[in-house]
Each structure stands twice: as C-alpha cells, then as structure tokens.
Design a protein around this motif. Structure first.
Motif, PDB file in Angstrom:
ATOM      1  N   GLN A  92      -3.444   8.225   7.376  1.00  0.00           N
ATOM      2  CA  GLN A  92      -3.674   8.719   8.318  1.00  0.00           C
ATOM      3  C   GLN A  92      -4.801   9.898   9.003  1.00  0.00           C
ATOM      4  O   GLN A  92      -4.571   9.935   9.565  1.00  0.00           O
ATOM      5  CB  GLN A  92      -1.878   9.469   8.723  1.00  0.00           C
ATOM      6  N   GLN A 120      -0.905   8.806   0.746  1.00  0.00           N
ATOM      7  CA  GLN A 120      -0.295   7.214   0.812  1.00  0.00           C
ATOM      8  C   GLN A 120      -0.738   6.508   2.370  1.00  0.00           C
ATOM      9  O   GLN A 120      -0.612   5.704   1.712  1.00  0.00           O
ATOM     10  CB  GLN A 120       1.325   7.549   0.884  1.00  0.00           C
ATOM     11  N   GLU A 121      -0.128   7.466   3.149  1.00  0.00           N
ATOM     12  CA  GLU A 121       0.219   6.425   4.977  1.00  0.00           C
ATOM     13  C   GLU A 121      -1.553   6.238   5.307  1.00  0.00           C
ATOM     14  O   GLU A 121      -2.163   5.428   6.508  1.00  0.00           O
ATOM     15  CB  GLU A 121       0.975   6.871   5.255  1.00  0.00           C
TER      16      GLU A 121
END
Length: 178
Positions: free
Chosen positions: A85, A82-83
């Motif tokens: 990363q 989601q992020e």
C-alpha cells in the motif's frame, strides 16, 4: 472470591524487570554508549553508569505504553508491506535491528543500539529510517525535537544514504504525525 489487585501485580512485574535491567546496566563498560544518550549531558550519562535511579511504577507504565506503541507502528508497517500500500514496490522492512559503530579502536569506544524501523523501496533510492516516539499528546508536535534528531544521527550513519522520518504517536488515540 474477590479479584486480586492486578495493578499491584503489574507494577511488581515492571519493577522487577527494572531491577534486572539496573543490574545488567551495572555491568556496562565505559566506552560503550547508546544513541539515546548522545543528546544527554555528560553528568547524566555518568549517573546512568555509576548511580542508576529506579523509576516509580507509574513512569514504568508510561515506558511500557511507549514499547507497545513501537510494536503497533511496526505491525502497521508490516501490513503496509504485505498489502503493497505504500507508493512504489517495497523491497524490505527491518525492525529493531542491532548495530555497532566503532568510534575509536584503540580506546575501545563505540555506539551500540538498535533502530526502530527501516523501510526500503525497490528502486533503492528511497530509503527511510522511521524513528517512533510516543507522546501524551500531539498538540505541541508541530516539528521534530532536536534531541530526537541527535539520537537518530547514528542510525542514519549506519543505514546511509537514507531519510529520517519521525513518527510521533499519541498514546491515548494512536493518532500519528509524521
């Protein structure tokens, strides 16, 4: 009013769940095997089919802690997705996806199971099968275990081409070693 003995109730839940799984296991058909059974000897597999043993409640608690560890790793990977990363753009994350590999049509032999996590980056060249293993301690985890590699081979076969990664997680601290 005193608090009831919750340990007794928790253990009863786990033991009842195990009894149900043993009953389901008795319906297993010879010729249908799980990847976790591939590193085991034939004798052990035979007994799992025809004379399954009940595990004591403390062992079931350890297995349940392992299940919670799998869920935690899945949750952390979902947050990374989601992020964004992880290096590269993440195309997809699959978790606990069932599969079947037909070994022999005539003899009706197959390997069935579900892999822990499969992560694919958008460049479609970086594909990772992440197998999660919880342990009491990471002290002796300097390299992967042979039986874990054998268990992972059917997963890699299904998701090929990909790289296999083992995530060893300390059940007490959730420290993770890849």
């Amino acid at each position: 009013m005193p608090i009831p003995d919750l340990n007794y109730n928790f253990d009863k839940i786990l033991l009842d769940k195990q009894d149900k799984e043993i009953e389901e296991g008795k319906k297993r058909v010879a010729g249908k095997y799980y990847p976790s059974e591939t590193p085991a000897c034939l004798r052990q597999t035979f007994y799992k089919f025809f004379n399954p043993k009940r595990a004591p409640a403390p062992t079931l608690r350890v297995f349940e802690a392992g299940n919670m560890t799998h869920e935690w790793i899945k949750k952390m990977l979902e947050l990374l997705v989601q992020e964004k990363q992880l290096h590269g753009e993440i195309a997809s994350l699959e978790s606990e996806r069932p599969f079947t590999i037909v070994v022999d049509h005539e003899e009706d032999i197959s390997i069935e199971g579900r892999f822990d996590n499969f992560l694919m980056l958008s460049n479609d060249r970086e594909r990772y099968l992440i197998e999660v293993k919880s342990q009491k301690s990471l002290y002796y985890s300097n390299e992967y275990k042979k039986e874990h590699a054998i268990q992972t081979m059917p997963y890699i076969y299904v998701k090929r081409p990909c790289k296999g990664i083992f995530a060893y997680v300390d059940r007490a601290t959730y420290e993770t070693r890849f």
